[in-house]
Enzyme design. Sequence first.
Site, PDB file in Angstrom:
ATOM      1  N   GLN A 123       0.902  -9.990 -22.102  1.00  0.00           N
ATOM      2  CA  GLN A 123       0.720  -9.041 -21.026  1.00  0.00           C
ATOM      3  C   GLN A 123       1.694  -7.931 -20.757  1.00  0.00           C
ATOM      4  OE1 GLN A 123      -0.329 -11.157 -17.460  1.00  0.00           O
ATOM      5  NE2 GLN A 123      -0.980  -9.371 -16.374  1.00  0.00           N
ATOM      6  N   SER A 126       4.463  -5.419 -16.101  1.00  0.00           N
ATOM      7  CA  SER A 126       5.653  -5.140 -15.210  1.00  0.00           C
ATOM      8  C   SER A 126       6.730  -4.271 -16.020  1.00  0.00           C
ATOM      9  CB  SER A 126       6.330  -6.401 -14.809  1.00  0.00           C
ATOM     10  OG  SER A 126       5.335  -7.365 -14.237  1.00  0.00           O
ATOM     11  N   SER A 158       5.739 -12.602 -20.810  1.00  0.00           N
ATOM     12  CA  SER A 158       5.768 -13.732 -21.316  1.00  0.00           C
ATOM     13  C   SER A 158       4.939 -13.855 -22.510  1.00  0.00           C
ATOM     14  CB  SER A 158       4.711 -14.586 -20.426  1.00  0.00           C
ATOM     15  OG  SER A 158       4.944 -14.916 -19.264  1.00  0.00           O
ATOM     16  N   GLU A 241      -5.923 -14.231 -13.339  1.00  0.00           N
ATOM     17  CA  GLU A 241      -4.637 -14.914 -13.245  1.00  0.00           C
ATOM     18  C   GLU A 241      -4.439 -15.674 -12.004  1.00  0.00           C
ATOM     19  OE1 GLU A 241      -1.346 -12.360 -14.275  1.00  0.00           O
ATOM     20  OE2 GLU A 241       0.074 -13.991 -14.304  1.00  0.00           O
TER      21      GLU A 241
HETATM   22  C1  LIG Z   1       7.582 -16.715 -15.117  1.00  0.00           C
HETATM   23  C2  LIG Z   1       6.960 -15.064 -15.068  1.00  0.00           C
HETATM   24  C3  LIG Z   1       6.138 -14.714 -16.061  1.00  0.00           C
HETATM   25  C4  LIG Z   1       5.722 -13.354 -15.864  1.00  0.00           C
HETATM   26  N1  LIG Z   1       5.084 -12.922 -16.698  1.00  0.00           N
HETATM   27  C5  LIG Z   1       4.867 -11.664 -17.012  1.00  0.00           C
HETATM   28  C6  LIG Z   1       3.921 -11.074 -17.955  1.00  0.00           C
HETATM   29  O1  LIG Z   1       3.565 -11.881 -18.904  1.00  0.00           O
HETATM   30  N2  LIG Z   1       3.509  -9.634 -17.781  1.00  0.00           N
HETATM   31  C7  LIG Z   1       3.932  -8.958 -16.811  1.00  0.00           C
HETATM   32  O2  LIG Z   1       3.839  -7.732 -16.740  1.00  0.00           O
HETATM   33  N3  LIG Z   1       4.612  -9.632 -15.747  1.00  0.00           N
HETATM   34  C8  LIG Z   1       5.090 -10.856 -15.939  1.00  0.00           C
HETATM   35  N4  LIG Z   1       5.958 -11.365 -14.927  1.00  0.00           N
HETATM   36  C9  LIG Z   1       6.427 -10.360 -13.927  1.00  0.00           C
HETATM   37  C10 LIG Z   1       5.661 -10.496 -12.271  1.00  0.00           C
HETATM   38  O3  LIG Z   1       4.549  -9.988 -12.241  1.00  0.00           O
HETATM   39  C11 LIG Z   1       6.585  -9.790 -11.460  1.00  0.00           C
HETATM   40  O4  LIG Z   1       8.141 -10.533 -11.504  1.00  0.00           O
HETATM   41  C12 LIG Z   1       6.231  -9.654 -10.175  1.00  0.00           C
HETATM   42  O5  LIG Z   1       4.993  -8.860 -10.050  1.00  0.00           O
HETATM   43  C13 LIG Z   1       7.297  -9.384  -8.902  1.00  0.00           C
HETATM   44  O6  LIG Z   1       7.848  -8.081  -9.547  1.00  0.00           O
HETATM   45  P1  LIG Z   1       9.467  -7.852  -9.563  1.00  0.00           P
HETATM   46  O7  LIG Z   1       9.953  -8.866 -10.180  1.00  0.00           O
HETATM   47  O8  LIG Z   1       9.833  -6.505  -9.960  1.00  0.00           O
HETATM   48  O9  LIG Z   1       9.928  -8.034  -7.947  1.00  0.00           O
HETATM   49  P2  LIG Z   1       9.929  -6.991  -6.850  1.00  0.00           P
HETATM   50  O10 LIG Z   1       8.569  -6.348  -6.786  1.00  0.00           O
HETATM   51  O11 LIG Z   1      10.971  -6.132  -6.867  1.00  0.00           O
HETATM   52  O12 LIG Z   1      10.082  -7.842  -5.493  1.00  0.00           O
HETATM   53  C14 LIG Z   1      11.348  -8.397  -5.073  1.00  0.00           C
HETATM   54  C15 LIG Z   1      11.044  -9.017  -3.938  1.00  0.00           C
HETATM   55  O13 LIG Z   1      10.581  -8.191  -2.706  1.00  0.00           O
HETATM   56  C16 LIG Z   1       9.216  -8.509  -2.084  1.00  0.00           C
HETATM   57  N5  LIG Z   1       8.632  -7.309  -2.017  1.00  0.00           N
HETATM   58  C17 LIG Z   1       8.417  -6.302  -2.982  1.00  0.00           C
HETATM   59  N6  LIG Z   1       7.624  -5.386  -2.289  1.00  0.00           N
HETATM   60  C18 LIG Z   1       7.053  -6.032  -1.160  1.00  0.00           C
HETATM   61  C19 LIG Z   1       6.265  -5.371   0.264  1.00  0.00           C
HETATM   62  N7  LIG Z   1       5.685  -4.271  -0.058  1.00  0.00           N
HETATM   63  N8  LIG Z   1       5.856  -6.310   1.070  1.00  0.00           N
HETATM   64  C20 LIG Z   1       6.641  -7.307   1.218  1.00  0.00           C
HETATM   65  N9  LIG Z   1       7.458  -7.809   0.214  1.00  0.00           N
HETATM   66  C21 LIG Z   1       7.802  -7.082  -0.757  1.00  0.00           C
HETATM   67  C22 LIG Z   1       8.417  -9.370  -3.171  1.00  0.00           C
HETATM   68  O14 LIG Z   1       7.628 -10.254  -2.819  1.00  0.00           O
HETATM   69  C23 LIG Z   1       9.926 -10.261  -3.984  1.00  0.00           C
HETATM   70  O15 LIG Z   1      10.285 -11.232  -3.206  1.00  0.00           O
HETATM   71  C24 LIG Z   1       6.206 -12.658 -14.930  1.00  0.00           C
HETATM   72  C25 LIG Z   1       6.960 -13.259 -14.008  1.00  0.00           C
HETATM   73  C26 LIG Z   1       7.635 -14.428 -14.067  1.00  0.00           C
HETATM   74  C27 LIG Z   1       8.445 -15.266 -12.907  1.00  0.00           C
END
Ligand SMILES: Cc1cc2nc3c(=O)[nH]c(=O)nc-3n(C[C@H](O)[C@H](O)[C@H](O)COP(=O)(O)OP(=O)(O)OC[C@H]3O[C@@H](n4cnc5c(N)ncnc54)[C@H](O)[C@@H]3O)c2cc1C
Length: 372
Positions: A123, A126, A158, A241
């Site tokens: 998928q 991100s 993933s 999901e």
């Molecule tokens: C094990 C694992 C598998 C994954 N698999 C996939 C995959 O297959 N495909 C894919 O596309 N993605 C995948 N992801 C990515 C996942 O969807 C993102 O990590 C997630 O959406 C958070 O985005 P980020 O890591 O950029 O964190 P950020 O968006 O930068 O957030 C960092 C922190 O800030 C907080 N935050 C951000 N904005 C706000 C707001 N407006 N209000 C309050 N708090 C906020 C968040 O809650 C978080 O604690 C995976 C992640 C993990 C850990």
Amino acid sequence: MEPLSDYRAKLEEWLAKRPPTVVAACRPEPRYDERVETMRGLMAELYELGFSRAGWPVDVGGLGGTVEYRAAMWEALARHGVQGMALFEHLEVLIPAFVALGPRDLVARLLPEYLSGRELWAQGFSEPDSGSDLPSLRTKAVLDGDHYVIDGSKIWTSWAKYATWCLLLARTGDAESRHRGLTAFVVDLRAPGVEVRAIEQSNGTDELAEVHFDGVRVPVDRIVGEAGGGWAVAMHILSNERGTFAWFRHLFQYGQLADGATRATERDDRAFGNALLDMVSATAAGLDGIAVHATGATLGPRATFNKLLLCAAEQSVHDAVLATDPDIAIGFLDPAAEMRRQEYLFSRIVTVYGGSQQMQLDTIAKQMLELP
Ligand SMILES: Cc1cc2nc3c(=O)[nH]c(=O)nc-3n(C[C@H](O)[C@H](O)[C@H](O)COP(=O)(O)OP(=O)(O)OC[C@H]3O[C@@H](n4cnc5c(N)ncnc54)[C@H](O)[C@@H]3O)c2cc1C
């Protein structure tokens, strides 16, 4: 399709014979490459026998019936000790949306390949600067004759290391179009211009990857949903999901809790009792999700509850298990203990994938409680 009770009975009869593919998938295996091969073997046999075709539409290679048949299959596999869905998780995350909204001939060609373990999926949502704020994503898809040309980078993808196909969300509108300018594509990860770089996680596995797209050409007939309608596809996927997939995942947590209980002492009663209560809450919400999806509807924002309950349950299960195995942080030669270590560390990040816990709470506040 036969009645669900007959399907369950047939499956039980087969599982009771302890087929070698099932026995292999029950063995703790911390090495992902090995686990992938074992699961491919199991899926090939489930397909051959027709079990994994149940719950999917007939015109795309299934045998008919609803998601309840798929739920029954994974429930029986979990009860017989299979360790998890591993990279077949996307069967319950991406594929329901692909089947509902993808071009029929493409779905009919690719679904059997996945169900039989031959071609796997990833998928691509991100990006390095677009996680929680997904509508800001910058990977571009520009129309050029009968192809789109894709440029950009995805992260945290993933299973990309093992996948053939990626359901990719890319920008077809202008930079300011936010969620209105996105389109969902099925991209062949073997195509020229695709580079997959695995990321090693803190638990030692390499499930996640960066995926780079440099002038990758995708035929126009590989769009899922409408051109410019990628957000609706993303919402369909997130309903799975966060909603039903949460139920599929927690099936396997019961086994981990039961395994931990074999090492527990009286001192651990409270932790195991609380974990069981959290699991029961997640199960109840999950069953409701399965019932809604079985009607063909999606859960919408309600799916956030299921995901939050799964997070609480998964973390309290592994907290309880940790207390029985305090050396979990150092790593083990024994594969079962090494798996427990991986699972404990993974349980710390359940609150991130599929949308972070804070973002889920935000959805409940804004979309359900209509708070400002
Ligand atoms: C094990 C694992 C598998 C994954 N698999 C996939 C995959 O297959 N495909 C894919 O596309 N993605 C995948 N992801 C990515 C996942 O969807 C993102 O990590 C997630 O959406 C958070 O985005 P980020 O890591 O950029 O964190 P950020 O968006 O930068 O957030 C960092 C922190 O800030 C907080 N935050 C951000 N904005 C706000 C707001 N407006 N209000 C309050 N708090 C906020 C968040 O809650 C978080 O604690 C995976 C992640 C993990 C850990």
